[in-house]
Design a protein around this motif. Structure first.
Motif, PDB file in Angstrom:
ATOM      1  N   HIS A  61       0.972  -1.299  -0.119  1.00  0.00           N
ATOM      2  CA  HIS A  61       0.086  -0.077  -0.140  1.00  0.00           C
ATOM      3  C   HIS A  61       0.865   1.082  -0.018  1.00  0.00           C
ATOM      4  N   HIS A  63       1.647   3.827   2.070  1.00  0.00           N
ATOM      5  CA  HIS A  63       2.053   4.575   2.973  1.00  0.00           C
ATOM      6  C   HIS A  63       3.629   4.676   3.038  1.00  0.00           C
ATOM      7  N   ASP A  65       5.931   4.393   5.313  1.00  0.00           N
ATOM      8  CA  ASP A  65       6.555   3.462   5.958  1.00  0.00           C
ATOM      9  C   ASP A  65       6.587   1.997   5.133  1.00  0.00           C
ATOM     10  N   HIS A  66       5.921   2.091   3.921  1.00  0.00           N
ATOM     11  CA  HIS A  66       6.112   0.819   3.181  1.00  0.00           C
ATOM     12  C   HIS A  66       6.585   1.226   1.863  1.00  0.00           C
ATOM     13  N   HIS A 128      -7.553  -0.952   4.896  1.00  0.00           N
ATOM     14  CA  HIS A 128      -6.531  -0.077   5.920  1.00  0.00           C
ATOM     15  C   HIS A 128      -6.863   1.269   5.554  1.00  0.00           C
ATOM     16  N   ASP A 150      -0.079  -4.058   5.867  1.00  0.00           N
ATOM     17  CA  ASP A 150      -0.906  -3.339   6.950  1.00  0.00           C
ATOM     18  C   ASP A 150      -2.294  -3.708   6.697  1.00  0.00           C
TER      19      ASP A 150
HETATM   20 ZN    ZN Z   1      -0.144   1.358   6.517  1.00  0.00          ZN
END
Ligand code: ZN
Length: 538
Positions: A61, A63, A65-66, A128, A150
């Motif tokens: 996804h 975000h 942090d990904h 999410h 996530d």
């Molecule tokens: Zn996430």
């Protein structure tokens, strides 16, 4: 490679028959003890020399942090295919434009099968706090792996796209040898409530606010922003987006129809300035108290938007641990200005994007995995998640709680820890990557806490005695002659010791002076400034 022992820089590498598949490559945001750092990356050291073996990067996804580490990874080999859903690829592609990289992308949807080298990938819809998230099943002759990314299990999401438990069940029937699950909320009992449950609180703000409404949220939380847009529309207000990432992401989401904006609702910020206050809504970034973001600058009065009595700030976001002080600081500043602040502490204006313990337990019971590896979280989250797996009947010996850099072998459906690769924190600092070391950060912290002292010593090279009195130059340390007179006496005494008369290396002499002054200041004043000594031969 990341995300095991920390919330952020999520990255997993799978290897089969000499080929590598990467799942996610995110960044970690710095904490107060890492001053000056922009973001922290996973350590790519163990992949050096292997870039040609990488068959693809699955992005679960959009975000940070990904996906935030992808631009840095693609510097190593720009044509590694990025495999993900439409919105995820749109967000990463927009980010890569800033890095002047045109990526190779493979657009997949839930239910799709995609062969990447020896890895057969199968994608599963998950829900999410950003639309279009995917879990990924990875099939090789060594076994079947299911990685949730996530996720949460909102049963009434705004877009109707729920976590596909039927698909999880089908994979479970086939036999999942390794289940990697999101641990972020494993400590939270029960179930994460629905995004829709926020509607009354958000509507309440719009029904009662007498003047302007300023909403802060993550620039990727499309559904939360949709709810705000709907409430604004119903209240007869106009909306403008403020802040570069908010404007950019909402433009993408609108274009791809993830965001449904009634005609005429969103207007240019400049146009909004001439409208009556009770018709104005601003949606901006900075929900985590980031000092340079719009919200923080509005609170300190340095933004062109000046807030005052009876304006309302709605902080429709989480409070990420570590950011509390910054956020409370902003709330207090707004309160002093007479601005009413609505936040998750005083109204139901935020729900988490992650599955709570109840949801995780459901997943274990549906998938019935042979092995479990909790991912995405600090140690406490990983262990809490592991306990849940064991509670549902997974053999404790088959629940692997491991840290960044651990390698695990899966052979004939049997998993075991097999080794360790380098997994240190790689700091991005301005335009440099990996140049800032732990030593640099230690120096920065010393500067922050104790200031800096530079000592210039003119020394007679024959006797190692001072030819002139020491000179002290300070930054951020008290300027008191007496303090330094006493320190200078200590240095004189140290140099007078017979042992030290023979030092013929300038650096050794500098260290002696630095240590002597440092010890004195620490003992006398309980302060440890950063001390630099320059010795010059007289
Ligand atoms: Zn996430």
């Amino acid at each position: 490679m990341g995300g095991l022992g920390e919330v952020g820089r999520n990255m997993t590498v799978f290897e089969y028959n000499g080929k590598l598949l990467i799942v996610d490559c995110g960044v970690l945001f710095p904490e107060e003890h890492q001053p000056g750092i922009d973001v922290i990356l996973p350590d790519f050291t163990s992949l050096q020399g292997r870039w040609d073996d990488v068959v693809g990067i699955v992005l679960t996804h959009g975000h940070e942090d990904h996906i935030g580490g992808v631009p840095y990874l693609l510097r190593e080999r720009p044509d590694i295919p990025l495999i993900g859903s439409q919105l995820t690829l749109a967000f990463i592609s927009a980010k890569l434009v800033e890095h002047k990289i045109t990526p190779v992308t493979v657009h997949v949807e839930a239910e799709d099968l995609h062969q990447a080298g020896p890895f057969e990938l199968e994608f599963v819809a998950v829900n999410h706090s950003i639309p279009d998230a995917l879990a990924v099943a990875i099939r090789t002759p060594a076994g079947l792996i299911l990685h949730t990314g996530d996720f949460k299990m909102d049963q009434f999401p705004l877009d109707g796209r729920i976590t596909d438990l039927r698909h999880f069940a089908r994979l479970g029937e086939e036999g999942v040898d390794m289940f990697l699950t999101d641990s972020t909320n494993a400590e939270v009992p029960g179930f994460t409530i629905s995004e829709r449950d926020l509607t009354p609180a958000i509507d309440q703000v719009f029904a009662t606010a007498p003047k302007r409404i300023i909403v802060s949220s993550f620039a990727s939380h499309v559904h939360r922003i949709q709810q705000v847009l709907d409430s604004a529309h119903a209240a007869g207000r106009k909306v403008a987006f403020v802040g570069r990432s908010m404007v950019k992401n909402m433009g993408i989401a609108r274009e791809l129809e993830y965001l449904n904006i009634p005609r005429g609702l969103v207007v240019d910020f400049k146009k909004l300035q001439s409208m009556p206050d009770n018709k104005v809504t601003l949606i901006c970034t900075g929900s985590q108290g980031e000092p340079m973001a719009a919200l923080s600058r509005m609170a300190s009065g340095t933004h062109q938007i000046k807030l005052g009595a009876d304006d309302t700030v709605l902080m429709a976001s989480s409070l990420i641990p570590g950011n509390e002080n910054a956020i409370y600081g902003i709330i207090n500043k707004f309160t002093d200005l007479g601005v009413k602040v609505v936040h998750k502490g005083n109204a139901k204006v935020h729900v988490s994007g992650h599955a709570s313990a109840g949801e995780l337990v459901y997943c274990y019971n549906i998938v019935k995995p042979t092995h479990v590896m909790p991912v995405h979280g600090e140690s406490k989250h990983l262990h809490a998640n592991a306990e849940l797996a064991v509670k549902t009947g997974v053999d404790p010996k088959r629940v692997l709680v491991v840290k960044d850099g651990t390698t695990v072998d899966l052979v004939n459906g049997q998993a075991k820890v097999s080794g360790q690769v380098e997994a240190g924190l790689v700091y991005v600092d301005g335009h440099t990557v990996g140049k800032v070391t732990e030593e640099t950060l230690k120096e920065r912290t010393m500067l922050q806490e104790g200031g800096a002292i530079t000592i210039v010593a003119l020394v007679d090279p024959d006797s190692n005695q001072l030819a002139e009195p020491l000179e002290f130059v300070t930054k951020g340390f008290i300027q008191d002659k007496q303090v330094f007179n006493a320190a200078a006496e200590k240095v004189k005494a140290a140099l007078a010791k017979p042992d030290n008369a023979g030092i013929d290396d300038l650096e050794d002499l500098e260290r002696l002076i630095t240590d002597t002054v440092g010890r004195h200041l620490d003992r006398t004043y309980r302060r440890s400034p950063l001390i630099t000594t320059v010795v010059i031969d007289a």
